[in-house]
Motif scaffolding. Structure first.
Motif, PDB file in Angstrom:
ATOM      1  N   MET A   2       0.826  -1.211   0.000  1.00 34.63           N
ATOM      2  CA  MET A   2       0.000   0.000   0.000  1.00 34.63           C
ATOM      3  C   MET A   2       0.857   1.257   0.000  1.00 34.63           C
ATOM      4  SD  MET A   2      -1.588  -2.620   1.631  1.00 34.63           S
ATOM      5  CE  MET A   2      -1.555  -2.347   3.380  1.00 34.63           C
ATOM      6  N   LEU A   3       1.754   1.344  -0.944  1.00 26.85           N
ATOM      7  CA  LEU A   3       2.695   2.463  -1.036  1.00 26.85           C
ATOM      8  C   LEU A   3       3.003   2.753  -2.498  1.00 26.85           C
ATOM      9  CD1 LEU A   3       5.248   0.992   1.520  1.00 26.85           C
ATOM     10  CD2 LEU A   3       3.848   2.986   2.022  1.00 26.85           C
ATOM     11  N   LEU A   4       3.268   4.019  -2.790  1.00 28.33           N
ATOM     12  CA  LEU A   4       3.851   4.368  -4.082  1.00 28.33           C
ATOM     13  C   LEU A   4       5.352   4.468  -3.880  1.00 28.33           C
ATOM     14  CD1 LEU A   4       1.463   7.168  -5.421  1.00 28.33           C
ATOM     15  CD2 LEU A   4       1.284   4.693  -5.706  1.00 28.33           C
ATOM     16  N   LYS A   5       6.130   3.955  -4.816  1.00 31.01           N
ATOM     17  CA  LYS A   5       7.572   3.999  -4.639  1.00 31.01           C
ATOM     18  C   LYS A   5       8.293   4.165  -5.975  1.00 31.01           C
ATOM     19  CE  LYS A   5       8.277  -1.053  -4.496  1.00 31.01           C
ATOM     20  NZ  LYS A   5       8.802  -2.158  -3.673  1.00 31.01           N
ATOM     21  N   ILE A   6       9.464   4.762  -5.899  1.00 32.11           N
ATOM     22  CA  ILE A   6      10.327   4.964  -7.061  1.00 32.11           C
ATOM     23  C   ILE A   6      11.752   4.646  -6.634  1.00 32.11           C
ATOM     24  CG2 ILE A   6      11.260   6.646  -8.685  1.00 32.11           C
ATOM     25  CD1 ILE A   6       8.674   8.126  -8.617  1.00 32.11           C
ATOM     26  N   PRO A   7      12.497   3.857  -7.415  1.00 33.34           N
ATOM     27  CA  PRO A   7      13.877   3.525  -7.036  1.00 33.34           C
ATOM     28  C   PRO A   7      14.780   4.751  -7.079  1.00 33.34           C
ATOM     29  CG  PRO A   7      13.388   2.719  -9.237  1.00 33.34           C
ATOM     30  CD  PRO A   7      12.097   3.203  -8.671  1.00 33.34           C
ATOM     31  N   ARG A   8      15.703   4.816  -6.127  1.00 33.55           N
ATOM     32  CA  ARG A   8      16.687   5.909  -6.105  1.00 33.55           C
ATOM     33  C   ARG A   8      17.826   5.527  -7.055  1.00 33.55           C
ATOM     34  NH1 ARG A   8      15.419   5.511  -0.422  1.00 33.55           N
ATOM     35  NH2 ARG A   8      17.404   4.531   0.059  1.00 33.55           N
ATOM     36  N   MET A   9      17.621   5.845  -8.324  1.00 33.31           N
ATOM     37  CA  MET A   9      18.505   5.356  -9.389  1.00 33.31           C
ATOM     38  C   MET A   9      19.906   5.955  -9.335  1.00 33.31           C
ATOM     39  SD  MET A   9      15.728   5.249 -12.503  1.00 33.31           S
ATOM     40  CE  MET A   9      14.952   6.786 -12.010  1.00 33.31           C
ATOM     41  N   PHE A  10      20.047   7.197  -8.879  1.00 39.03           N
ATOM     42  CA  PHE A  10      21.354   7.849  -8.867  1.00 39.03           C
ATOM     43  C   PHE A  10      21.967   7.887  -7.472  1.00 39.03           C
ATOM     44  CE2 PHE A  10      18.910   9.654 -12.411  1.00 39.03           C
ATOM     45  CZ  PHE A  10      19.751   9.331 -13.461  1.00 39.03           C
ATOM     46  N   ASP A  11      21.393   7.117  -6.576  1.00 42.10           N
ATOM     47  CA  ASP A  11      21.916   7.029  -5.216  1.00 42.10           C
ATOM     48  C   ASP A  11      22.778   5.777  -5.116  1.00 42.10           C
ATOM     49  OD1 ASP A  11      22.346   6.701  -2.483  1.00 42.10           O
ATOM     50  OD2 ASP A  11      20.407   7.556  -1.952  1.00 42.10           O
TER      51      ASP A  11
END
Length: 535
Positions: free
Chosen positions: A416-425
């Motif tokens: 139950m969450l929206l998420k986006i990968p931290r691609m430049f981290d």
């Protein structure tokens, strides 16, 4: 087109908003408030990458946290040294190790003596660094004692979580050669994932509000036609004006937060692999209904005849041909996501299903006036703060953050969450936001646009534009707080509610419309002469 009714709306609303929290980063226990920085013990706490090689073959990479004492850990991988890892004997390293050490990294257990004592003994024995295995899954900030003086430790000390340390210990116990490399890459000042997540949240509320206001306007037009044709048919008028829409009241707003609290405790107590599977199924059901409703509303503009032609389906009643055509795709989409949800790209499917569910719930569940909106957001404000911060007093850990991370579930958080990968981290991971951080303020903002359209206010003179600006600012401040708090979970509604609700109340009071907004709320979008016919 009238909104499609969502049969499971009340239950799915509770599921959707049970996690209004932002979480970033690894969990590091804070228990060093009474241990200030001292000479020789003044390092900033940093996350440390622990790369491993087993028998000269590169293997797992673990994450630890550097100590307050010792030399700073290098930030560039090319400057890090690859060194042999050996297990201390005795394991706690509170006395001189029995095994021979020559520039090796020493793996030791936490306990029986101070962190600085372990580091001094390891350094005296010839170790180049020390890895300390924590007795819990979390990381722990290693500090010096308040009255400790003369801290002069020249080897790096890193704390590892219990599972990572156990894995290394088992490999060493099998007489395999293990080498490690320690370095601490810098995190970017601004995370692009947070920017996209902010745009996603603001965009979702914008679309949901326009859809809600547009549906209200269309319902009013349909009502006008109905009253012109049959002004005495008040029963049909009531049916047409409220079809598929649920107006919440003050009592239901309070009960909603109480029930959501109970559901959150149930999640916390029953969190396990099998329980997450149940949540995945429930999320898929909500996602299918949400995606179906959104696609039907969108495609009915081009396939009007299919959207207005119905067939009777057992258990479901009259269903349009367009809905029948779209449903298999929605079910397949949700099923594919459920099967492959552990893959690196699964966040895309989760966000699509989640946004569809949020759009549909805001379309179906409506705030009728500012009074209900104030009660709902105020209760959610207290709910958020209590379960993120105050729950630690009763449960010895933050209940909401534990549930959001999916501890004891064997999975990377609940769905139950929206998420986006931290691609430049360089540390990877995800930036996430709970559905409640979008949905609850979204209900009030959607009301503001319906009110503006009904009263024919332009953007500057209305409430919608300023509510959107306030929401975006509150969410932005939340991300600033996240970064200032070393990435620890923050209750987003702590910042969003005062901005959004405060702006709405202040504008209403300044314009002299607060009483009308508070009690009457949205006026009817029906022409006065048509209303007269109804009466």
């Amino acid at each position: 087109m009238s909104p499609t009714k969502l049969p499971a709306a009340p239950f799915l609303l509770i599921i959707a908003v049970v996690l209004p929290v932002l979480v970033v980063g690894d969990d590091i226990v804070h228990e060093d408030d009474s241990a200030p920085k001292l000479p020789g013990c003044s390092n900033n706490f940093v996350l440390v990458k622990v790369q491993t090689w087993f028998d000269n073959v590169e293997d797992s990479e673990f994450v630890g946290v550097g100590a307050r004492f010792g030399p700073p850990i290098v930030s560039k991988e090319k400057h890090a040294n690859r060194t042999q890892l050996i297990l201390s004997d005795p394991p706690e390293c509170c006395t001189q190790p029995k095994n021979k050490i020559s520039g090796d990294v020493l793996l030791v257990h936490r306990g029986n003596c101070k962190f600085t004592t372990k580091a001094r003994i390891a350094e005296a024995a010839g170790a180049s660094a020390i890895l300390i295995i924590n007795n819990r899954k979390e990381l722990y900030k290693m500090v010096c004692e308040r009255n400790e003086t003369g801290v002069n430790i020249n080897i790096s000390a890193v704390m590892l979580p219990q599972d990572a340390g156990a894995s290394l210990e088992n490999i060493l116990a099998s007489n395999r050669s293990v080498t490690v490399q320690l370095y601490s890459p810098d995190r970017p000042l601004v995370d692009t994932a947070e920017i996209f997540l902010w745009l996603m949240a603001v965009g979702t509320i914008l679309c949901a509000s326009i859809w809600s206001a547009w549906s209200s306007r269309e319902a009013a037009i349909e009502l006008e036609k109905l009253l012109k044709d049959a002004p005495d048919d008040l029963l049909n008028m009531e049916s047409a004006s409220s079809r598929g829409v649920v107006d919440i009241n003050t009592i239901s707003a309070i009960l909603f937060v109480v029930i959501a609290s109970g559901f959150l405790v149930m999640l916390y107590k029953l969190m396990s692999t099998w329980f997450v599977e149940i949540l995945v199924v429930l999320f898929c059901i909500g996602g299918v209904e949400g995606l179906q409703t959104c696609l039907v509303a969108l495609l009915s503009r081009w396939f009007k005849q299919a959207g207005e032609s119905f067939v009777k389906v057992p258990l479901f009643g009259a269903v349009s041909y367009l809905t029948l055509a779209i449903t298999p795709f929605c079910v397949t989409f949700a099923a594919v996501w459920a099967v492959y949800r552990q893959r690196s790209y699964a966040w895309i499917g989760q966000d699509i299903l989640g946004i569809s569910l949020i759009l549909t719930v805001i379309q179906v569940v409506r705030v009728p006036n500012l009074k209900v909106g104030t009660v709902l957001l105020s209760c959610a404000f207290l709910y958020d703060i209590f379960w993120v911060f105050a729950s630690d007093w009763f449960f010895h850990e933050s209940v909401m953050i534990v549930v959001a991370r999916g501890d004891r579930s064997g999975e990377d958080g609940v769905p139950m969450l929206l998420k986006i990968p931290r691609m430049f981290d360089p540390w990877g991971g995800y930036s996430i936001i709970g559905f409640g951080d979008i949905l609850l303020p979204g209900l009030l903002i959607a009301f503001s646009l319906r009110y503006d359209w009904a009263t024919k206010k332009n953007l500057k003179a209305g409430y919608f534009l300023w509510s959107m600006v306030a929401y975006g600012s509150g969410l932005l401040i939340t991300y600033v707080a996240l970064n200032l708090m070393d990435g620890h979970g923050q209750p987003a509604l702590l910042y969003i509610v005062p901005f959004t609700l405060g702006t709405f109340l202040s504008l209403g009071w300044k314009r002299g419309e607060l009483k009308n907004l508070w009690i009457k709320g949205q006026p009817d979008m029906v022409c006065p002469h048509i209303q007269a016919l109804a009466h």
